[in-house]
Scaffold this motif. Structure first.
Motif, PDB file in Angstrom:
ATOM      1  N   GLN A 133      14.587 -17.607  -2.413  1.00  0.00           N
ATOM      2  CA  GLN A 133      15.591 -18.432  -1.740  1.00  0.00           C
ATOM      3  C   GLN A 133      15.241 -18.669  -0.267  1.00  0.00           C
ATOM      4  N   ASP A 134      13.997 -18.371   0.104  1.00  0.00           N
ATOM      5  CA  ASP A 134      13.515 -18.627   1.468  1.00  0.00           C
ATOM      6  C   ASP A 134      14.330 -17.914   2.532  1.00  0.00           C
ATOM      7  N   VAL A 135      14.818 -16.715   2.194  1.00  0.00           N
ATOM      8  CA  VAL A 135      15.505 -15.914   3.203  1.00  0.00           C
ATOM      9  C   VAL A 135      14.446 -15.336   4.141  1.00  0.00           C
ATOM     10  N   LYS A 136      14.636 -15.513   5.429  1.00  0.00           N
ATOM     11  CA  LYS A 136      13.652 -15.046   6.407  1.00  0.00           C
ATOM     12  C   LYS A 136      13.616 -13.524   6.443  1.00  0.00           C
ATOM     13  N   PHE A 137      12.423 -12.963   6.322  1.00  0.00           N
ATOM     14  CA  PHE A 137      12.250 -11.519   6.430  1.00  0.00           C
ATOM     15  C   PHE A 137      12.306 -11.116   7.906  1.00  0.00           C
ATOM     16  N   ASN A 138      13.060 -10.057   8.195  1.00  0.00           N
ATOM     17  CA  ASN A 138      13.039  -9.517   9.552  1.00  0.00           C
ATOM     18  C   ASN A 138      12.236  -8.227   9.569  1.00  0.00           C
ATOM     19  N   LYS A 139      12.207  -7.535  10.700  1.00  0.00           N
ATOM     20  CA  LYS A 139      11.389  -6.324  10.812  1.00  0.00           C
ATOM     21  C   LYS A 139      11.810  -5.265   9.803  1.00  0.00           C
ATOM     22  N   ASP A 140      13.128  -5.105   9.617  1.00  0.00           N
ATOM     23  CA  ASP A 140      13.621  -4.110   8.668  1.00  0.00           C
ATOM     24  C   ASP A 140      13.235  -4.457   7.236  1.00  0.00           C
ATOM     25  N   THR A 141      13.249  -5.763   6.919  1.00  0.00           N
ATOM     26  CA  THR A 141      12.900  -6.187   5.573  1.00  0.00           C
ATOM     27  C   THR A 141      11.438  -5.877   5.261  1.00  0.00           C
ATOM     28  N   TYR A 142      10.567  -6.081   6.246  1.00  0.00           N
ATOM     29  CA  TYR A 142       9.150  -5.762   6.034  1.00  0.00           C
ATOM     30  C   TYR A 142       8.952  -4.257   5.866  1.00  0.00           C
ATOM     31  N   VAL A 143       9.692  -3.465   6.622  1.00  0.00           N
ATOM     32  CA  VAL A 143       9.610  -2.007   6.445  1.00  0.00           C
ATOM     33  C   VAL A 143       9.997  -1.648   5.016  1.00  0.00           C
ATOM     34  N   LEU A 144      11.093  -2.219   4.548  1.00  0.00           N
ATOM     35  CA  LEU A 144      11.553  -1.961   3.183  1.00  0.00           C
ATOM     36  C   LEU A 144      10.511  -2.390   2.157  1.00  0.00           C
ATOM     37  N   ALA A 145       9.972  -3.598   2.330  1.00  0.00           N
ATOM     38  CA  ALA A 145       8.996  -4.118   1.379  1.00  0.00           C
ATOM     39  C   ALA A 145       7.754  -3.234   1.314  1.00  0.00           C
ATOM     40  N   PHE A 146       7.238  -2.833   2.477  1.00  0.00           N
ATOM     41  CA  PHE A 146       6.031  -2.006   2.506  1.00  0.00           C
ATOM     42  C   PHE A 146       6.318  -0.606   1.979  1.00  0.00           C
ATOM     43  N   ALA A 147       7.542  -0.102   2.235  1.00  0.00           N
ATOM     44  CA  ALA A 147       7.913   1.214   1.717  1.00  0.00           C
ATOM     45  C   ALA A 147       7.975   1.196   0.192  1.00  0.00           C
ATOM     46  N   ILE A 148       8.515   0.110  -0.361  1.00  0.00           N
ATOM     47  CA  ILE A 148       8.578  -0.028  -1.817  1.00  0.00           C
ATOM     48  C   ILE A 148       7.171  -0.057  -2.401  1.00  0.00           C
ATOM     49  N   CYS A 149       6.296  -0.848  -1.791  1.00  0.00           N
ATOM     50  CA  CYS A 149       4.908  -0.936  -2.268  1.00  0.00           C
ATOM     51  C   CYS A 149       4.224   0.427  -2.179  1.00  0.00           C
ATOM     52  N   TYR A 150       4.482   1.156  -1.089  1.00  0.00           N
ATOM     53  CA  TYR A 150       3.908   2.499  -0.916  1.00  0.00           C
ATOM     54  C   TYR A 150       4.379   3.432  -2.022  1.00  0.00           C
ATOM     55  N   LYS A 151       5.679   3.369  -2.350  1.00  0.00           N
ATOM     56  CA  LYS A 151       6.225   4.242  -3.378  1.00  0.00           C
ATOM     57  C   LYS A 151       5.702   3.874  -4.771  1.00  0.00           C
ATOM     58  N   LEU A 152       5.524   2.585  -5.026  1.00  0.00           N
ATOM     59  CA  LEU A 152       4.973   2.169  -6.321  1.00  0.00           C
ATOM     60  C   LEU A 152       3.517   2.619  -6.454  1.00  0.00           C
ATOM     61  N   ASN A 153       2.776   2.582  -5.344  1.00  0.00           N
ATOM     62  CA  ASN A 153       1.421   3.125  -5.266  1.00  0.00           C
ATOM     63  C   ASN A 153       0.525   2.690  -6.427  1.00  0.00           C
ATOM     64  N   SER A 154       0.240   1.421  -6.472  1.00  0.00           N
ATOM     65  CA  SER A 154      -0.626   0.871  -7.513  1.00  0.00           C
ATOM     66  C   SER A 154      -1.476  -0.235  -6.902  1.00  0.00           C
ATOM     67  N   PRO A 155      -2.545  -0.625  -7.594  1.00  0.00           N
ATOM     68  CA  PRO A 155      -3.350  -1.750  -7.083  1.00  0.00           C
ATOM     69  C   PRO A 155      -2.507  -3.011  -6.890  1.00  0.00           C
ATOM     70  N   GLU A 156      -1.535  -3.213  -7.797  1.00  0.00           N
ATOM     71  CA  GLU A 156      -0.678  -4.390  -7.688  1.00  0.00           C
ATOM     72  C   GLU A 156       0.210  -4.321  -6.449  1.00  0.00           C
ATOM     73  N   SER A 157       0.771  -3.140  -6.184  1.00  0.00           N
ATOM     74  CA  SER A 157       1.647  -3.027  -5.015  1.00  0.00           C
ATOM     75  C   SER A 157       0.847  -3.158  -3.719  1.00  0.00           C
ATOM     76  N   LEU A 158      -0.407  -2.704  -3.725  1.00  0.00           N
ATOM     77  CA  LEU A 158      -1.254  -2.896  -2.547  1.00  0.00           C
ATOM     78  C   LEU A 158      -1.521  -4.377  -2.329  1.00  0.00           C
ATOM     79  N   LYS A 159      -1.716  -5.109  -3.415  1.00  0.00           N
ATOM     80  CA  LYS A 159      -1.943  -6.560  -3.314  1.00  0.00           C
ATOM     81  C   LYS A 159      -0.709  -7.249  -2.729  1.00  0.00           C
ATOM     82  N   ILE A 160       0.476  -6.830  -3.197  1.00  0.00           N
ATOM     83  CA  ILE A 160       1.721  -7.410  -2.688  1.00  0.00           C
ATOM     84  C   ILE A 160       1.868  -7.114  -1.201  1.00  0.00           C
ATOM     85  N   CYS A 161       1.632  -5.866  -0.833  1.00  0.00           N
ATOM     86  CA  CYS A 161       1.742  -5.452   0.568  1.00  0.00           C
ATOM     87  C   CYS A 161       0.782  -6.246   1.448  1.00  0.00           C
ATOM     88  N   THR A 162      -0.455  -6.396   0.983  1.00  0.00           N
ATOM     89  CA  THR A 162      -1.462  -7.143   1.738  1.00  0.00           C
ATOM     90  C   THR A 162      -1.066  -8.606   1.885  1.00  0.00           C
TER      91      THR A 162
END
Length: 274
Positions: free
Chosen positions: A80-109
């Motif tokens: 829905q094109d909601v703008k990510f703020n600093k907190d949202t990026y922290v959340l997104a990267f934390a989720i990717c870190y917790k998933l800890n997979s090649p796919e989550s690293l790709k998403i994070c990158t």
């Protein structure tokens, strides 16, 4: 130049969706891919509700056993094109870190590159999650690249990530020098000494154990770090995911010291007594 490496929004959404719904393709209605009861109502034009939701999600995300629910919300925000703020990026990267997979690293990158292309400044905390994820996926070069772009590296998380980078990059002599400087450096009493996770130091010792000269130096420095009170029992994961409610609670976390299992006294006092 930036246009040649811009990542289409569709690719970001596809990467996010495929990690949550691996059997669903990129076409079709978004509603079809949302599980029953997905919180679409949160993404309305009511900005106040959205911000409140984002803040609550960031605060609790690190304490939830599962992260796919939070990832679903990020997918919906992105669609829905909601703008990510600093907190949202922290959340997104934390989720990717917790998933800890090649796919989550790709998403994070992908999310990180998209943010940098847009000229957005990512917080140190978000970058630390990205570095830790890259290290967990044995992508040392990527971890080094992200870590080098962190402006202020003086906090406890960066200190321990730096040690892990040296370990995985086999920079053992430099590793010893970094630890020696932390243990013996002449610092003002007003400057906080660097602190190390017992878990991270154990990994360092395991790495140098087959090199007698380095092992001897490490053990000597390790003892000094303990005497100086520069070792904590908290794991790197705990340090990464800790969300202090205020400065006082944050300082309580950093001031915690290891305790002797034999005397139940602070370890630095126990070592001096012995």
């Amino acid at each position: 130049m930036a246009a040649t490496i811009r990542l289409p929004k569709h690719d970001v959404l596809q990467a996010l969706r495929s990690s949550v719904y691996p059997r669903v393709g990129g076409s079709g209605s978004t509603c079809c891919r949302c599980p029953l009861g997905a919180k679409r109502y949160l993404l309305t034009d009511n900005i106040v509700k959205l911000k409140e939701f984002q803040h609550k999600k960031v605060a609790i995300a690190y304490h939830l056993p599962g992260t796919k629910g939070a990832l679903e919300v990020l997918i919906e925000m992105k669609s829905q094109d909601v703008k990510f703020n600093k907190d949202t990026y922290v959340l997104a990267f934390a989720i990717c870190y917790k998933l800890n997979s090649p796919e989550s690293l790709k998403i994070c990158t992908t999310l990180r590159e998209e943010a940098l292309i847009k000229g957005e400044v990512l917080s140190r905390r978000a970058s630390c999650f990205a570095v830790a994820l890259a290290l967990n996926q044995n992508q040392v070069a990527k971890a080094i690249s992200i870590f080098s772009q962190i402006m202020k590296q003086e906090n406890i998380v960066c200190t321990n990530l730096n040690i892990l980078i040296h370990i995985q990059a086999n920079m053992l002599k430099t590793l010893i020098e970094v630890l020696k400087d932390a243990a013996e450096g002449n610092l003002s009493k007003f400057v906080r000494r660097r602190e190390f996770s017992e878990e991270v130091l154990a990994k360092a010792r395991e790495k140098v154990k087959d090199v007698p000269a380095l092992l001897a130096r490490f053990d000597e420095i390790y003892g000094k770090l303990h005497i100086n009170g520069q070792v904590t029992t908290y794991t790197l994961d705990t340090l990464l995911c800790h969300t202090p409610g205020n400065r006082k609670s944050h300082m309580m976390l950093l001031n915690r010291r290891t305790v002797s299992h034999r005397t139940f006294q602070p370890l630095n006092q126990s070592l001096w007594a012995e």
